[in-house]
Design a protein around this motif. Sequence first.
Motif, mmCIF file in Angstrom:
data_model
loop_
_atom_site.group_PDB
_atom_site.id
_atom_site.type_symbol
_atom_site.label_atom_id
_atom_site.label_comp_id
_atom_site.label_asym_id
_atom_site.label_seq_id
_atom_site.Cartn_x
_atom_site.Cartn_y
_atom_site.Cartn_z
ATOM 1 N N LYS A 114 0.842 -1.197 0.000
ATOM 2 C CA LYS A 114 0.000 0.000 0.000
ATOM 3 C C LYS A 114 0.874 1.242 0.000
ATOM 4 O O LYS A 114 2.040 1.196 0.349
ATOM 5 N N GLY A 115 0.297 2.359 -0.361
ATOM 6 C CA GLY A 115 1.028 3.624 -0.312
ATOM 7 C C GLY A 115 1.988 3.768 -1.476
ATOM 8 O O GLY A 115 1.691 3.400 -2.605
ATOM 9 N N ALA A 116 3.180 4.268 -1.166
ATOM 10 C CA ALA A 116 4.178 4.536 -2.208
ATOM 11 C C ALA A 116 4.734 3.246 -2.817
ATOM 12 O O ALA A 116 5.157 3.234 -3.963
ATOM 13 N N ASN A 117 4.719 2.164 -2.047
ATOM 14 C CA ASN A 117 5.276 0.895 -2.514
ATOM 15 C C ASN A 117 4.140 -0.019 -2.958
ATOM 16 O O ASN A 117 3.485 -0.639 -2.141
ATOM 17 N N GLU A 118 3.904 -0.101 -4.256
ATOM 18 C CA GLU A 118 2.812 -0.923 -4.766
ATOM 19 C C GLU A 118 3.327 -2.178 -5.462
ATOM 20 O O GLU A 118 2.669 -2.725 -6.342
ATOM 21 N N ASP A 119 4.497 -2.667 -5.054
ATOM 22 C CA ASP A 119 5.048 -3.890 -5.621
ATOM 23 C C ASP A 119 4.242 -5.095 -5.157
ATOM 24 O O ASP A 119 3.524 -5.039 -4.160
ATOM 25 N N LEU A 120 4.389 -6.211 -5.888
ATOM 26 C CA LEU A 120 3.741 -7.462 -5.500
ATOM 27 C C LEU A 120 4.674 -8.268 -4.605
ATOM 28 O O LEU A 120 5.883 -8.309 -4.837
ATOM 29 N N TYR A 121 4.086 -8.910 -3.597
ATOM 30 C CA TYR A 121 4.851 -9.724 -2.659
ATOM 31 C C TYR A 121 4.092 -11.010 -2.372
ATOM 32 O O TYR A 121 2.863 -11.039 -2.412
ATOM 33 N N ALA A 122 4.835 -12.056 -2.064
ATOM 34 C CA ALA A 122 4.247 -13.269 -1.498
ATOM 35 C C ALA A 122 4.415 -13.119 0.009
ATOM 36 O O ALA A 122 5.536 -12.990 0.506
ATOM 37 N N VAL A 123 3.311 -13.110 0.743
ATOM 38 C CA VAL A 123 3.349 -12.922 2.196
ATOM 39 C C VAL A 123 2.999 -14.247 2.849
ATOM 40 O O VAL A 123 1.904 -14.779 2.662
ATOM 41 N N LYS A 124 3.940 -14.781 3.604
ATOM 42 C CA LYS A 124 3.742 -16.046 4.311
ATOM 43 C C LYS A 124 3.285 -15.710 5.727
ATOM 44 O O LYS A 124 3.982 -15.009 6.461
ATOM 45 N N ILE A 125 2.129 -16.214 6.112
ATOM 46 C CA ILE A 125 1.548 -15.944 7.426
ATOM 47 C C ILE A 125 1.522 -17.248 8.205
ATOM 48 O O ILE A 125 0.890 -18.220 7.792
ATOM 49 N N LEU A 126 2.249 -17.261 9.338
ATOM 50 C CA LEU A 126 2.382 -18.472 10.141
ATOM 51 C C LEU A 126 1.726 -18.277 11.503
ATOM 52 O O LEU A 126 1.856 -17.213 12.107
ATOM 53 N N LYS A 127 1.068 -19.317 11.995
ATOM 54 C CA LYS A 127 0.440 -19.270 13.315
ATOM 55 C C LYS A 127 1.470 -19.618 14.379
ATOM 56 O O LYS A 127 2.004 -20.722 14.405
ATOM 57 N N LYS A 128 1.753 -18.669 15.265
ATOM 58 C CA LYS A 128 2.779 -18.862 16.294
ATOM 59 C C LYS A 128 2.441 -20.036 17.212
ATOM 60 O O LYS A 128 3.311 -20.837 17.537
ATOM 61 N N LYS A 129 1.197 -20.117 17.621
ATOM 62 C CA LYS A 129 0.791 -21.146 18.585
ATOM 63 C C LYS A 129 1.073 -22.547 18.044
ATOM 64 O O LYS A 129 1.622 -23.400 18.744
#
Length: 169
Positions: A114-129
């Motif tokens: 979002k904002g000034a940086n509109e590049d594409l990313y792969a975001v890995k979301i891990l559950k800590k528990k």
Amino acid sequence: MSQVDAMSSPAAGPSSPSRETVERAGLSKLLIESFYTNRATADKERRTRRKNLENQLDQLQCSQQEREDAIKEFGENESRYRRIVRQKMSINDFLTIKVIGRGAFGEVRLCRGKGANEDLYAVKILKKKEMRQKDQVAHVRAERDLMRSASENDWVVKLFYSFDDEEYL
């Protein structure tokens, strides 16, 4: 014999720390080592960039005023860069486009900055528990460190950001 006397008596022996205490101490040690290693690497890279700039200025045979202006601009750019690096990132800084994979501990999403940086990313979301329950913390940390240090390797995914909240990495 009172409870205090029994605990301090040599026959009782030293009590060993709990598993959780040992894990927390280990994580704290890794965090501190990582912080200072990253700090030292960043300082070394900054000194290298400054030396390269000075070499270029020597080759161009700049006047003293031009040299001072270039070094001042370099310092301002470095300061701006360090400020950006220190910024706290969160998942709210990205717009999710699509979930592209699911795994044992979480998912991978295709996101746009979002904002000034509109590049594409792969975001890995891990559950800590779940990572803690399955004792995979060291593996996840090793993966992060590998991606962070392998920025020149085209065969390893580059790590641009890492952040966490109470529930997720």
